[in-house]
Design an enzyme around this catalytic site. Structure first.
Site: not given
Ligand code: IVH
Length: 680
Positions: A41, A45, A90-91, A121, A123, A125, A144, A180, A232, A297, A321, A415, A418, A433, A438
């Site tokens: 990841d 990124d 997405s974020l 919160e 995040k 996975d 999504r 999620e 969430y 948020k 992150k 093996c 042995c 084995c 052994c």
């Molecule tokens: S808020 C605009 N809250 O992260 C707000 N997302 O890249 C968008 N995710 O697709 C989502 N935990 O799958 C939010 N507590 C959380 C989250 C969360 C995981 C994931 C979600 C989203 C991705 C954003």
């Protein structure tokens, strides 16, 4: 002159951005469409950041199909397609306090006011889903997808127990909630172990397993996967009122029956966000699911609206992150060790690399098929992952870095310890084995025999097993009970005191419960749970040893393969000799009538069950508790430690509440058992 240089820079930037786009698109495809990422990841990124930087500097390089201009990948066509009424955004990511502060300043500047009211919160996975409720009923659930259009996985989402099928009174007429879907680290490992045993391809990480499970065309398959969800946020709502801020909306959703993360926190100001991030970064290994960061948020919906979004990411939220738990390194060699049941376990010897704060030099590779499937070759640059605190894994090779010098791995024909030719029984994924004498097998078996949860002989496994074998003092586990003080004292570094201690520990082990003994013998396919079932059912070793595979297979929870393996174990003359030695030495071979004061992590704790458990029949849950040293009662009394309440609990629940006995739901019970098993 200056413009010629500009021209040149633009030319270079255009070339690089094209390269980046095709790389990112490829990895997007691997990740989103195939659920099989090829790079870490963090590396992905970094590619995205580089592209964003270039596009910021040279806006004319932005093309509509740039990966920065869309949220995810293409949905696969097999499910129905759902157009999201409001796109799922997405974020944007930040990676340190400075970047976080920059995000925050920007928001405050745009609003022209201070923004103190924030929500933090974890995040998770997993994968994002949108659930639509009409008149309180779940009518649609979708992934999504690319943010605008996702896959209709309603039938699959319905199988997740934590997804409410109906909401409590008071919900708006129509609303969409977002959350999620994820899978716990422990479940991920367990499922992958099963798959490895069956020779099936392994999932790279819990997120891929959650995605793979939710995107099953057959919902019955999904139903068997322990998926979970945290809601969430709110998407949209009609025909009703909801709070004007995120925090209260989450509380309202919780009241409506949604599963909201207990880790959420409403905080004042940025310093508190940084504290939250540090706190959970530290506790990350203890979390039962994988979290890859913290989502911050802005709480007020009015301010959220004012801030709006750039491209596909809102300005009112950001993902802070955690550092990557994946890294890339060179695979120096693939070696093989021999396990307790003779399995040949391949493992990776790596160029040491830092992954999530620890140096990794070795990683598991499961079996030969898995190595083939992932096409891992000696000399490859590989992605290494530490999922939680467990043994690191090799996720796969980075194909683009291949030189052609890499060597394909083949299991040794004999093996490595042995020299006996190895076998691979039909239908099994592991090479073995077949030589029961052994030394490697004996060593591991002895280690296992003495471990906690088995015969629990302190000092034997970890310290002396190798020496005793090398000196010829033991040739099988039965010999452990015939060791003599004098011979032991003669060993290097074994004084009179440690010899006495070891013998005392061996003596104590004769009283272990039957389930521990059965587990300790190291019978192929008999883990702790199966051992408990066998002990509970047959109640004596002799009865079990005389049983046919059919009789053994009649126990709920014991399959034919296990049953045959147990039968074969007791049919083997060599094993019968070992058992005879154990018997002569006075090792207890029957189920004690009284199960009190047994050693084990749950010693002294009494469990009572009510209602139906989803994961196992009650008898099995009780056997499990007993194996871990606890006791199982039939009625709630003052002595009861826990009442475990399954689906549709009976009157015991009331009784427990009257007596202030702690009540556990099934998930809490499983957690407690998992912790106890770890402590064993
Ligand atoms: S808020 C605009 N809250 O992260 C707000 N997302 O890249 C968008 N995710 O697709 C989502 N935990 O799958 C939010 N507590 C959380 C989250 C969360 C995981 C994931 C979600 C989203 C991705 C954003």
């Amino acid at each position: 002159m200056a413009s010629a240089i500009e021209e040149q820079r633009l030319f270079a930037a255009r070339q690089r951005s094209e390269e980046l786009r095709s790389l990112i698109n490829y990895h997007n495809y691997r990740y989103y469409v195939l659920d099989s990422p090829e790079i870490a990841d963090a590396a992905y990124d970094e590619l995205m950041r580089e592209l964003r930087r270039l596009e910021e500097e040279f806006p004319r390089l932005i093309v509509p199909d740039s990966p920065t201009q869309r949220v995810g990948g293409e949905p696969v066509a097999a499910f129905g397609i759902v157009e999201h009424q409001l796109p799922l955004l997405s974020l944007a990511n930040v990676f340190d306090d400075q970047e976080l502060q920059a995000w925050y300043r920007r928001a405050e500047n745009l609003l022209g006011q201070e923004v103190d009211d924030l929500v933090c919160e974890l995040k998770m996975d997993g994968l994002a889903v949108a659930l639509v409720y009409e008149d309180g009923r779940l009518v649609q659930g979708a992934t999504r997808g690319d943010g605008r259009r996702g896959e209709d996985v309603t039938a699959n989402l319905r199988t997740i127990r934590s997804v409410p099928l109906t909401l409590a009174e008071g919900a708006p007429r129509r609303l969409e909630v977002r959350g999620e879907v994820y899978i716990r680290k422990a479940d991920f490992e367990r499922l992958n172990e099963q798959r490895a045993e069956q020779g099936l391809p392994l999932y790279a990480n819990p997120r891929n397993l959650a995605a793979g499970s939710l995107r099953q065309l057959d919902p019955r398959v999904t139903a068997q996967r322990p998926l979970d969800i945290f809601i969430y946020g709110l998407g949209w709502w009609e025909g009703g009122a909801l709070p004007d801020n995120h925090w209260d909306a989450l509380a309202a959703l919780k009241a409506l029956g949604c599963k909201v993360s207990p880790y959420n926190a409403r905080v004042a100001g940025l310093a508190a966000v940084e504290d939250y991030h540090r706190l959970w970064l530290g506790r990350r290994p203890d979390l039962e699911f994988e979290a890859d960061g913290v989502v911050v948020k802005v709480n007020s919906y009015r301010l959220q609206e004012q801030l709006g979004a750039v491209g596909h990411a809102p300005r009112w939220a950001v993902a802070y992150k955690f550092p990557a738990i994946q890294a890339t390194t060179k695979l120096r060699d693939i070696q093989v060790n021999v396990g307790r049941t003779g399995t040949l376990n391949p493992f990776a010897v790596l160029e040491p690399v830092q992954v999530g704060g620890a140096t990794v030099k070795l990683a598991t590779l499961h079996n030969e098929d898995d190595i083939r499937r992932k096409d891992i070759r000696v000399g490859d640059t590989v992605i290494v992952q530490r999922a939680g605190e467990v043994i690191p894994q090799v996720v796969g090779p980075v194909l683009s870095l291949r030189t052609g010098e890499e060597q394909v791995f083949a299991m040794p024909g004999t093996c490595p310890v042995c020299g006996t030719p190895v076998v691979r029984p039909a239908g099994e994924a592991m090479h073995r084995c077949p030589n029961p004498s052994c030394p490697a097998q004996l060593y591991r078996l002895l280690e296992h025999f003495a471990s906690r949860g088995a015969m629990d002989i302190r000092g034997l496994g970890e310290q002396w097993a190798g020496v005793l074998l090398a000196q010829g003092l033991v040739g099988d586990v039965g010999d452990v009970y015939y060791l003599e003080q004098e011979r032991l004292q003669g060993l290097a570094r074994m004084g009179e005191k440690s010899a006495k201690n070891l013998l005392a520990a061996i003596e104590r082990s004769k009283q272990r419960p039957l389930a521990n003994l059965l587990f300790a013998l190291g019978i192929l396919h008999v883990g702790g749970q199966t051992a408990a079932l066998l002990a509970e059912h047959f109640r004596s070793l002799d009865r079990l040893a005389g049983a046919s595979a059919e009789e053994i297979g009649e126990i709920p929870g014991v399959g034919p393969v296990v049953a045959e393996s147990v039968r074969a174990y007791f049919a083997e003359p060599r094993n019968r000799q070992v058992l005879a030695k154990l018997r002569r030495a006075g090792v207890k071979m029957r189920l004690a009538e009284e199960q009190t004061s047994m050693a084990g992590p749950l010693a002294g704790q009494e469990f009572v069950f009510t209602g139906t458990l989803a994961a196992y029949p009650r008898s099995q849950a009780e056997a499990l508790v007993r194996r871990l040293g606890g006791s199982a009662g039939s009625a709630v009394t003052k002595r009861t430690t826990y009442l475990v309440a399954g689906e549709a609990p009976g009157s015991k629940l009331k009784r427990a509440q009257q007596l202030a006995v702690r009540v556990l739901d099934e998930a809490e019970f499983q957690e407690l058992v998992a912790t106890a098993e770890k402590a064993e």
